[in-house]
Motif scaffolding. Structure first.
Motif, PDB file in Angstrom:
ATOM      1  N   ASP A 126      46.355  77.165  49.268  1.00 56.43           N
ATOM      2  CA  ASP A 126      47.521  76.847  48.447  1.00 56.43           C
ATOM      3  C   ASP A 126      47.411  75.520  47.695  1.00 56.43           C
ATOM      4  O   ASP A 126      48.416  74.899  47.363  1.00 56.43           O
ATOM      5  N   GLY A 127      46.166  75.111  47.404  1.00 53.78           N
ATOM      6  CA  GLY A 127      45.955  73.977  46.495  1.00 53.78           C
ATOM      7  C   GLY A 127      45.973  72.622  47.165  1.00 53.78           C
ATOM      8  O   GLY A 127      46.202  72.472  48.359  1.00 53.78           O
ATOM      9  N   ARG A 128      45.702  71.613  46.329  1.00 51.31           N
ATOM     10  CA  ARG A 128      45.480  70.236  46.783  1.00 51.31           C
ATOM     11  C   ARG A 128      46.644  69.656  47.605  1.00 51.31           C
ATOM     12  O   ARG A 128      46.438  68.907  48.531  1.00 51.31           O
ATOM     13  N   HIS A 138      32.826  69.366  40.442  1.00 56.05           N
ATOM     14  CA  HIS A 138      32.464  70.122  41.637  1.00 56.05           C
ATOM     15  C   HIS A 138      33.620  70.867  42.308  1.00 56.05           C
ATOM     16  O   HIS A 138      33.391  71.616  43.247  1.00 56.05           O
ATOM     17  N   GLY A 139      34.862  70.650  41.859  1.00 58.98           N
ATOM     18  CA  GLY A 139      36.018  71.202  42.577  1.00 58.98           C
ATOM     19  C   GLY A 139      35.953  72.689  42.846  1.00 58.98           C
ATOM     20  O   GLY A 139      35.875  73.130  44.004  1.00 58.98           O
ATOM     21  N   PHE A 140      35.977  73.473  41.800  1.00 63.57           N
ATOM     22  CA  PHE A 140      35.943  74.925  41.984  1.00 63.57           C
ATOM     23  C   PHE A 140      34.590  75.368  42.554  1.00 63.57           C
ATOM     24  O   PHE A 140      34.527  76.258  43.409  1.00 63.57           O
ATOM     25  N   ARG A 195      41.773  73.148  30.648  1.00 64.97           N
ATOM     26  CA  ARG A 195      40.666  72.909  31.566  1.00 64.97           C
ATOM     27  C   ARG A 195      39.463  73.764  31.183  1.00 64.97           C
ATOM     28  O   ARG A 195      39.565  74.983  31.126  1.00 64.97           O
ATOM     29  N   GLU A 196      38.350  73.115  30.928  1.00 63.04           N
ATOM     30  CA  GLU A 196      37.086  73.844  30.733  1.00 63.04           C
ATOM     31  C   GLU A 196      36.273  73.545  31.981  1.00 63.04           C
ATOM     32  O   GLU A 196      35.981  72.385  32.273  1.00 63.04           O
ATOM     33  N   VAL A 197      35.923  74.578  32.731  1.00 63.20           N
ATOM     34  CA  VAL A 197      35.314  74.363  34.044  1.00 63.20           C
ATOM     35  C   VAL A 197      33.788  74.512  33.960  1.00 63.20           C
ATOM     36  O   VAL A 197      33.280  75.533  33.485  1.00 63.20           O
TER      37      VAL A 197
END
Ligand SMILES: Cc1cc2nc3c(=O)[nH]c(=O)nc-3n(C[C@H](O)[C@H](O)[C@H](O)COP(=O)(O)OP(=O)(O)OC[C@H]3O[C@@H](n4cnc5c(N)ncnc54)[C@H](O)[C@@H]3O)c2cc1C
Length: 390
Positions: free
Chosen positions: A162-164, A297-299, A47-49
């Motif tokens: 704790d994530g999606r 846009h997530g992070f 993953r490259e953010v």
């Protein structure tokens, strides 16, 4: 009370939130099921953010940005969106802004280790690793969290990070809209013959999309979004065939291309919780909103929400109000929903439009690129959304 605030999950958002409260007198506890090595030395995950200017600003203030190796930060100066086989592109250039770049591209594992480093040795933050939350109970008196080792911890406020696929959100009965695209994202790193000029490409080919994001040096991050029933075929491709396939699909814009390392895959679905709070309880990061990665846009959204929640908590403390009161959490919910909803639905609309093979969709997306290029207010709006500058 053992603690004031308990955070479930030490992903990049959970830890950033803990860090943003480090200048308060609150006793913060972070609970993480993974081991400490996965935080201090996270493995490369493909993953490259892409980070916006706002994220850079927040991360700088939280002393996270300065812990990222500058050699690993790539500057995105231009971005091009292409539709099908047409050479016409919607084009964004940093020169149309006051910034030296549209955004920054950083390997996910670098972000994770920088965030972890930023909370080490902070007195009011306690991190328990290899500790899974089994269940919790919330009432007027406070929060009790039961752990898988049999221990129980108490606090005034519980934060789910704790994530999606959050169990905490589900346990609180907070509904969430989930959109399963039936697709898989395949990511890998490739080196290439020609320079990328710090330009990011998003190519909406029929049936699949290809994003080529400029990394440091003569390398790019390749992001393929493909129907899940075809993903295995791409993952199983040998190096030679894969290289040939990508350079041909990318029309040799970067000359010959060669994969470095392995391919990683992620199932693709988006989610948006109906609301981000309940009594003594709030959702942050992917628990609140899990975005399709196409608009990157997530992070960025998770960080922004966590930072804003910390500001609201500090404001309540300053005015001698209970930082875990309904008023505080309602304010967070209201403000963050105003940011997330347009981005969430806007992103899903783009994805649907550019993945549809219907003739009307094909015409619409051709028009959308031209409209975006030629109508400055629209272009500026998109650029502001991409960079989170305003
Ligand atoms: C291919 C891909 C590309 C992406 N590109 C971008 C991009 O360009 N820009 C961008 O902004 N975002 C991007 N994202 C999104 C970004 O990676 C996520 O939004 C971000 O990682 C979410 O962080 P988080 O802390 O909310 O959740 P997570 O990273 O999922 O962390 C959750 C943590 O909670 C822990 N946990 C779970 N359950 C328990 C339990 N019961 N007890 C204790 N601990 C628990 C987990 O072990 C984990 O450590 C991308 C995502 C993907 C898949």
């Amino acid at each position: 009370m053992d603690f004031d605030v308990i955070i479930i999950g030490s992903g990049p958002v959970g830890l950033s939130f803990a860090r943003s409260l480090s200048d308060t007198d609150l006793r913060i506890c972070v609970l993480e099921q993974s081991n400490v090595l996965s935080l201090s030395k996270p493995k490369y995950d493909g993953r490259e953010v892409a980070l916006t200017h706002l994220s850079k600003k927040i991360m700088s203030e939280l002393e996270i940005w300065n812990r990222i190796d500058p050699q690993s930060i790539s500057y995105i100066k231009e971005a091009k969106v292409l539709n099908g086989l047409s050479p016409y592109s919607l084009h964004f250039n940093h020169q149309e802004t006051t910034e030296d770049a549209l955004g920054h591209l950083i390997p996910n594992h670098e972000i994770k280790s920088a965030v972890y480093e930023s909370i080490m040795d902070i007195e009011n933050i306690t991190l328990f690793t290899e500790t899974k939350v089994e269940q919790f109970n919330i009432n007027d008196e406070g929060v009790t969290v039961k752990l898988d080792n049999g221990d129980a911890l108490t606090a005034d406020l519980l934060i789910a990070a704790d994530g999606r696929l959050s169990n905490a959100r589900r346990a609180m009965g907070i509904p969430s809209e989930v959109k399963d695209f039936g697709k898989t994202v395949i990511v890998c790193k490739m080196e290439h013959e020609l320079g990328h000029n710090n330009t990011a490409y998003e190519c909406f080919h029929y049936g699949r999309t290809l994003a080529v994001l400029p990394m440091v040096g003569q390398c790019s991050s390749i992001v393929i979004t493909i129907s899940s029933n075809k993903a295995k075929q791409v993952l199983d491709m040998n190096e030679g065939d894969f290289n040939e396939d990508i350079q041909t699909r990318f029309r040799y814009k970067l000359g010959e291309m060669k994969i470095i390392g392995k391919k990683y895959s992620y199932p693709l679905f988006a989610s948006h919780a109906d609301y981000f709070h309940s009594e003594r309880f709030a959702l942050i990061g992917d628990v609140a909103v899990g975005m399709h990665p196409v608009t990157a846009h997530g992070f960025n959204l998770g960080l922004r929400g966590a930072y804003n929640l910390s500001k609201i908590i500090k404001k309540a403390q300053l005015s001698n109000q209970k930082y875990y009161s309904a008023d505080t959490l309602v304010e967070y919910n209201r403000k963050h929903q105003m940011v997330t909803r347009p981005l969430y639905y806007g992103t899903n609309l783009i994805v649907d439009l550019y993945n549809s093979d219907r003739i009307t969709a094909k015409i619409l997306r051709r028009l959308a690129l031209r409209f975006g290029n030629n109508f400055w207010p629209v272009k500026k709006l998109i650029m502001n959304q991409l960079t989170e500058k305003h």
